[in-house]
Scaffold this active site. Structure first.
Site, PDB file in Angstrom:
ATOM      1  CB  SER A 238     -22.415  35.485  81.948  1.00  0.00           C
ATOM      2  OG  SER A 238     -21.795  35.966  80.771  1.00  0.00           O
ATOM      3  CE  LYS A 239     -24.176  40.479  86.712  1.00  0.00           C
ATOM      4  NZ  LYS A 239     -23.347  39.342  87.156  1.00  0.00           N
TER       5      LYS A 239
END
Length: 468
Positions: A238-239
């Site tokens: 994820s980010k």
RNA sequence: GGUCCCAUCGUCUAGCGGUUUAGGACGCCGGCCUCUCACGCCGGUAACAGGGGUUCGAAUCCCCUUGGGAUCACCA
């Protein structure tokens, strides 16, 4: 033998991330490898989360990666009639039924089940009521209560699900739109997809889909659930793990071929081979050789592979890709041949196009400025005679070949009694403004006589102005 | 928590019952090359999660434990 038909079906609720890109890549490679077709489908039934912008971003990323499709893009939002037909078919054949249980009631059911430690599943209140269509009603699939559903997965092997674990899931919402599982099956069926390659976060959906196929009396596709891509802490990428979008890597100066090579190698292997061209990937990719375990996305290894691809790429091929990175620095390359020569001096020392553009700066600047430290260290009065002599020699040189340059330098060395190192560094600073660059003969050759002499003279002036 | 999946160096992986002192790549650490920085080359570091079986023989097959992941919607 019928030909392979694969598909990539992203939901347009954001940019294309590397995990999705890998799924697309596996489907594409498998189709290209087997001479089949690759179909693109946009799963945009969730109007709240789907955006035009995301759709464009997906196209842009696929386009950059060089992943092309043979059919589509199809949009689920434009296929509502088809889903409706199939839902009605299922109701008519007794495989589905209308249910008027309110969402609140379902919610209570679930909470009660959780409280007693039981499985949260629909209790079948409306299962045998034989209700007809009415406002507010959903359609549920009449799932078998007993027996097993087995998924024969190409990468995972056989997975057996107890039907008692499954429940009567909703296939049509009260607003008449289909839910994901129904839409996927109907799409894959009608698009004649016979090979479903997707992330293994979908395995739990697969028994439901298999039951749908059976209820629709349709042949099952071959399923291949590929393992997930994880971040460095083993959690889903994820980010917070850094850049995850395909486009971000393009901006970082990663080559599409390198990203593809890296993504393919993450979870798939062909012996000990690490470097693959696009064609080799197509020739050697086999979905059966995909591993079972999840892999961690490693940007460092991606960079290393990128460096290899930069080295392997013909300078003239690399040129158009480098241009935008030069432009970002305000540099403009007008001469293709010059650019290619520039690249040939930089391609073994650049991990990314960003690095390469930075390293190429001095080639394109009209007026270079000296780095304070470098100039202070190397542009000293003691080297002035050497520079003067070098300018003289170079002015007389007709051809700037490495050989000719070397002998010019040797002459200067003999005259001044300085070692090459003592002369090369000042010249380097004079020509590039910094103390780091490609080989001194290389850059002189590429820069050409007039630029070199102009810059050397400027350096000489600089020395004199400082000492004077 | 239920269900499902996974498990070789830090990471990506080779290995598919004996050819293994477990190979390659990235990273890291040395060295060589050298006009700087790189490239390149040479060398080193580092793994079969644990425990039971099966077998003459197991990283390879089976079971358990542990650890990780996925999933449990009128989201996809």
């Amino acid at each position: 033998m019928t030909s392979i038909r694969t598909r990539f079906a992203p939901s347009p609720s954001g940019y294309l991330h590397v995990g999705g890109a890998r799924t697309a890549l596996f489907n594409w490679l498998y189709a290209r490898h087997s001479g089949g077709s690759f179909i693109l489908r946009i799963e945009d039934t969730d109007k709240a989360r789907s955006t035009e912008e995301s759709i464009r971003a997906i196209f842009e990323a696929l386009d950059w990666l060089g992943i092309d499709w043979d059919e589509g893009p199809f949009y689920q939002s434009r296929r509502m009639e088809i889903y409706r037909e199939h839902i009605e078919r299922l109701v008519r054949s007794g495989h589905a039924y209308y249910c008027t249980c309110s969402p609140e009631k379902i919610q209570q059911m679930r909470e009660r089940a959780m409280a007693t430690g039981a499985k949260p599943r629909y209790d079948g209140t409306c299962r045998e009521k034989g209700l007809g269509p009415q406002p507010g009603a959903v359609v549920r699939f009449k799932a078998p209560y007993t027996g097993t559903t087995v998924l024969e997965d190409v990468v995972k092997g056989n997975i057996v699900f107890q039907n008692s674990e499954l429940d009567d899931f909703v296939i049509c919402r009260s607003d008449g739109t289909p839910t994901y599982n129904l839409a996927v099956v109907v799409d894959d069926l009608t698009m004649e997809i016979n090979t479903v390659i997707r992330g293994d976060d979908h395995v739990m959906n697969t028994p439901k889909q298999i039951q749908l196929y059976k209820a629709l009396q349709a042949p099952l596709p071959v399923f291949a659930h590929v393992p997930m891509v994880l971040g460095n802490d083993r959690s889903r990428l994820s980010k917070r793990h850094g850049a995850t979008s395909v486009t971000a890597y393009r901006e970082m100066g990663i080559l599409a071929d390198a990203l593809i090579n890296y993504l393919a190698r993450l979870g798939w292997s062909h012996g000990d081979q690490e470097f693959f061209t696009r064609q080799e990937l197509i020739a050697k990719f086999d979905i059966k050789a995909v591993g079972k375990s999840a892999g961690i996305f490693d940007p460092v290894k991606l960079q290393a592979l990128n460096a290899d691809h930069i080295k392997a790429c013909e300078p003239s091929q690399l040129a158009p890709q480098l241009v935008p990175f030069l432009a970002r620095l305000g540099l403009e390359a007008r001469d293709d041949q010059y650019l290619a020569k520039v690249i040939s001096t930089l391609n073994t020392r650049s991990k990314t196009l960003v690095e390469m553009a930075e390293g190429a700066r001095f080639y394109f600047l009209e007026e270079i400025t000296f780095d304070e430290k470098a100039a202070g260290k190397f542009l000293k009065p003691a080297v002035a005679p050497a520079l003067e002599s070098l300018i003289q020699k170079l002015e007389q040189l007709e051809e700037f070949s490495e050989k000719a340059l070397e002998s010019a330098f040797i002459q200067v060395m003999e005259e001044t009694g300085l070692k090459l190192g003592k002369i090369a560094q000042p010249v380097r600073v004079a020509l590039t403004g910094t103390s780091v660059s490609p080989g001194i003969f290389e850059i002189i050759e590429v820069l050409g006589k007039s630029r070199v002499i102009r810059r050397l003279k400027k350096a000489l002036e600089f020395i004199r102005s400082r000492s004077g």
